[in-house]
Scaffold this active site. Structure first.
Site, PDB file in Angstrom:
ATOM      1  N   ASP A  49       0.919  -1.140   0.028  1.00 39.73           N
ATOM      2  CA  ASP A  49      -0.066  -0.115  -0.079  1.00 39.73           C
ATOM      3  C   ASP A  49       0.728   1.348  -0.032  1.00 39.73           C
ATOM      4  O   ASP A  49       1.899   1.170   0.838  1.00 39.73           O
ATOM      5  CB  ASP A  49      -0.639   0.022   1.018  1.00 39.73           C
ATOM      6  CG  ASP A  49      -1.900   1.228   1.354  1.00 39.73           C
ATOM      7  OD1 ASP A  49      -2.723   1.023   0.239  1.00 39.73           O
ATOM      8  OD2 ASP A  49      -1.324   2.234   1.986  1.00 39.73           O
ATOM      9  N   TYR A  54       2.655  10.309  -0.431  1.00 37.45           N
ATOM     10  CA  TYR A  54       3.476   9.846   0.589  1.00 37.45           C
ATOM     11  C   TYR A  54       5.141  10.382  -0.057  1.00 37.45           C
ATOM     12  O   TYR A  54       5.341  10.028  -1.205  1.00 37.45           O
ATOM     13  CB  TYR A  54       3.555   8.338   0.679  1.00 37.45           C
ATOM     14  CG  TYR A  54       2.511   7.757   1.332  1.00 37.45           C
ATOM     15  CD1 TYR A  54       1.387   8.500   1.900  1.00 37.45           C
ATOM     16  CD2 TYR A  54       2.142   6.463   1.221  1.00 37.45           C
ATOM     17  CE1 TYR A  54       0.337   7.989   2.528  1.00 37.45           C
ATOM     18  CE2 TYR A  54       0.888   5.996   2.050  1.00 37.45           C
ATOM     19  CZ  TYR A  54       0.061   6.645   2.656  1.00 37.45           C
ATOM     20  OH  TYR A  54      -0.927   6.199   3.128  1.00 37.45           O
ATOM     21  N   GLN A 176     -10.392   1.808   3.737  1.00 33.83           N
ATOM     22  CA  GLN A 176      -9.075   2.012   4.463  1.00 33.83           C
ATOM     23  C   GLN A 176      -9.090   2.900   5.654  1.00 33.83           C
ATOM     24  O   GLN A 176      -8.760   4.058   5.478  1.00 33.83           O
ATOM     25  CB  GLN A 176      -7.922   2.203   3.364  1.00 33.83           C
ATOM     26  CG  GLN A 176      -6.773   1.910   4.123  1.00 33.83           C
ATOM     27  CD  GLN A 176      -5.549   2.223   2.926  1.00 33.83           C
ATOM     28  OE1 GLN A 176      -4.731   2.885   3.647  1.00 33.83           O
ATOM     29  NE2 GLN A 176      -5.497   1.548   1.925  1.00 33.83           N
ATOM     30  N   LYS A 215       6.935   0.556  23.021  1.00 34.73           N
ATOM     31  CA  LYS A 215       8.576   1.078  23.128  1.00 34.73           C
ATOM     32  C   LYS A 215       8.378   2.748  23.673  1.00 34.73           C
ATOM     33  O   LYS A 215       9.265   3.399  23.888  1.00 34.73           O
ATOM     34  CB  LYS A 215       9.162   1.020  21.795  1.00 34.73           C
ATOM     35  CG  LYS A 215       8.663   2.063  20.756  1.00 34.73           C
ATOM     36  CD  LYS A 215       9.639   1.653  19.453  1.00 34.73           C
ATOM     37  CE  LYS A 215       9.100   2.333  18.113  1.00 34.73           C
ATOM     38  NZ  LYS A 215       9.781   1.785  17.192  1.00 34.73           N
ATOM     39  N   ARG A 227      10.029   6.663  14.801  1.00 35.33           N
ATOM     40  CA  ARG A 227       9.261   7.621  14.096  1.00 35.33           C
ATOM     41  C   ARG A 227       9.054   8.976  14.836  1.00 35.33           C
ATOM     42  O   ARG A 227       9.358   9.942  14.340  1.00 35.33           O
ATOM     43  CB  ARG A 227       7.969   6.925  13.774  1.00 35.33           C
ATOM     44  CG  ARG A 227       7.005   7.936  12.786  1.00 35.33           C
ATOM     45  CD  ARG A 227       5.713   7.225  12.419  1.00 35.33           C
ATOM     46  NE  ARG A 227       5.929   6.103  11.732  1.00 35.33           N
ATOM     47  CZ  ARG A 227       5.005   5.633  10.939  1.00 35.33           C
ATOM     48  NH1 ARG A 227       3.724   5.897  11.120  1.00 35.33           N
ATOM     49  NH2 ARG A 227       5.288   4.326  10.223  1.00 35.33           N
ATOM     50  N   GLY A 287       3.411  -0.684   8.945  1.00 32.88           N
ATOM     51  CA  GLY A 287       4.336   0.095   8.504  1.00 32.88           C
ATOM     52  C   GLY A 287       5.949  -0.513   9.018  1.00 32.88           C
ATOM     53  O   GLY A 287       5.737  -1.231  10.102  1.00 32.88           O
ATOM     54  N   GLN A 293      11.396  -5.785  11.786  1.00 29.73           N
ATOM     55  CA  GLN A 293      10.047  -5.350  12.552  1.00 29.73           C
ATOM     56  C   GLN A 293       9.102  -6.319  11.515  1.00 29.73           C
ATOM     57  O   GLN A 293       8.004  -6.831  12.282  1.00 29.73           O
ATOM     58  CB  GLN A 293       9.813  -3.941  12.151  1.00 29.73           C
ATOM     59  CG  GLN A 293      10.525  -3.223  13.152  1.00 29.73           C
ATOM     60  CD  GLN A 293      10.175  -1.653  13.082  1.00 29.73           C
ATOM     61  OE1 GLN A 293       9.783  -1.256  12.034  1.00 29.73           O
ATOM     62  NE2 GLN A 293      10.598  -0.891  14.007  1.00 29.73           N
ATOM     63  N   GLU A 296       8.958  -9.945  12.779  1.00 30.62           N
ATOM     64  CA  GLU A 296       8.395  -9.903  13.875  1.00 30.62           C
ATOM     65  C   GLU A 296       6.891 -10.010  13.721  1.00 30.62           C
ATOM     66  O   GLU A 296       6.289 -10.723  14.365  1.00 30.62           O
ATOM     67  CB  GLU A 296       8.962  -9.033  15.054  1.00 30.62           C
ATOM     68  CG  GLU A 296       8.253  -8.862  16.542  1.00 30.62           C
ATOM     69  CD  GLU A 296       8.612  -7.846  17.328  1.00 30.62           C
ATOM     70  OE1 GLU A 296       9.620  -7.111  17.068  1.00 30.62           O
ATOM     71  OE2 GLU A 296       7.684  -7.801  18.490  1.00 30.62           O
TER      72      GLU A 296
END
Ligand code: NDP
Length: 329
Positions: A49, A54, A176, A215, A227, A287, A293, A296
């Site tokens: 996506d 973006y 979405q 986190k 981020r 993301g 990541q 996981e």
């Protein structure tokens, strides 16, 4: 990886999709972006996506390059139109002019002949819905778009869209919305309409941009490289996730960690599995700033959460969950 049909359509998507908002073309360099796309492909993610807006159109370019050698039939490529991609008055919105031009530019940047699901990124109150859907209908007839979706539309807007889509025979198959343990505004109004109309959900920010990874701890500095701490990510994080940087929310999120580990999951896995328990959700769009990541998070696919665990999550987050349908969009 597990796969689901997108609503009542014939299109199959991966339960976990990879999105590239903030990351590709901005927060991470192109080598890292490519490594993330490769990690996604390696674990069986087939749904990707992006959006023209973006990273000021760079995200589509990076994704197009990363997927260049991949068999086109083996992936589902989604992008979106609406937000400004230039300074001209027609470089935005859902007018016929902008949709037709934006689609051609997205195809070029993505290096593909067609988009699997083309989303109206937001509702455009300045353009008649007839004009918008006629443009979508033409793109579908031209073979440039296979299916159409909407993002962050209210239930009433979706109902109007569905009526026109039916009249113009536009395959409107997907919605979405933002959806996570903390943000459930679609449950009351949007999901019932979509269920009735056979529209599937590809949901965004299932980790609330990383808050539900656990986190971000109360009274501690932002984790380095996260981020929230990067120039590219901080403004978006602040605007959409800043509301959760309160100690009562962060402490509750911390209390979810032992609950996840009791059932052999990490917190990000629990959070992604949580959205996938909703049968209306076809895909959770995650993301990732690093391949690890993805490795996981992908383990959330196929996880079935016991009703007792779902109850405990609600108990821990009691009073902190946003449910107001008025906040859609
Ligand atoms: P998430 O809620 O999954 O957040 C992803 C971020 O969380 C990562 O970039 C990473 O950030 C952090 N993270 C992920 N996994 C872990 C982990 N295991 N441990 C610790 N931190 C982790 O989704 P996004 O907010 O990125 O949204 C996903 C996609 O949804 C977008 O790319 C886009 O495609 C779509 N979207 C659609 C919108 C729409 O309007 N339709 C709006 C927004 C997004 P970091 O490492 O940098 O901290």
């Amino acid at each position: 990886m597990n796969y689901r049909k997108l609503g009542l359509s014939g299109l199959t998507v991966s339960e976990i999709a990879l999105g590239n908002w903030i990351t590709h073309g901005a927060q991470v360099d192109n080598d890292r972006a490519r490594a993330c796309v490769q990690a996604a492909l390696d674990v069986g993610i087939t749904t990707f996506d992006t959006a023209d807006v973006y990273s000021e159109t760079k995200a589509e370019v990076v994704l197009g390059q990363a997927l260049k050698e991949v068999r086109r039939e083996g992936i589902e490529l989604c992008t979106k139109v609406f937000h400004p991609t230039g300074t001209g008055h027609n470089d935005r919105g859902l007018s016929r002019k902008h949709i037709m031009e934006a689609c051609d530019r997205s195809l070029r940047r993505l290096q593909t002949d067609y988009i699997d699901v083309y989303f109206a990124h937001r509702f455009d109150p300045t353009v008649s819905l007839e004009e918008t859907f006629l443009a979508f209908s033409d793109l579908v007839r031209q073979g440039k778009v296979l299916y159409v979706g909407i993002s962050e539309w209210t239930a009433e807007q979706i109902e109007r869209g569905v009526a026109l889509a039916r009249e113009l025979r536009v395959p409107l198959i997907a919605s979405q919305p933002q959806y996570s343990m903390l943000w459930r505004v679609v449950e009351q109004e949007v999901l019932p309409v979509c269920k009735r109309e056979g529209i599937g959900q590809m949901v965004w920010s299932p980790l609330a941009q990383g808050i539900l990874s656990g986190k971000y701890a109360p009274d501690k500095p932002m984790p380095q490289g996260s981020r929230a701490s990067t120039t590219a990510g901080a403004p978006f994080f602040e605007r959409l996730a800043g509301q959760w940087l309160r100690s009562e929310v962060l402490l509750a999120v911390e209390r979810l960690i032992p609950l996840a580990s009791e059932i052999g999951l990490t917190l990000p896995q629990l959070a992604i599995a949580w959205v996938l328990q909703n049968p209306q959700v076809s895909s959770a769009i995650i993301g990732a700033s690093k391949p690890e990541q993805i490795h996981e998070n992908v383990k959330a696919a196929g996880v079935s959460l016991d009703p007792e665990v779902m109850k405990q999550i609600d108990h821990i987050l009691n009073g902190l969950v946003e449910r107001d349908p008025g906040k859609t969009g």
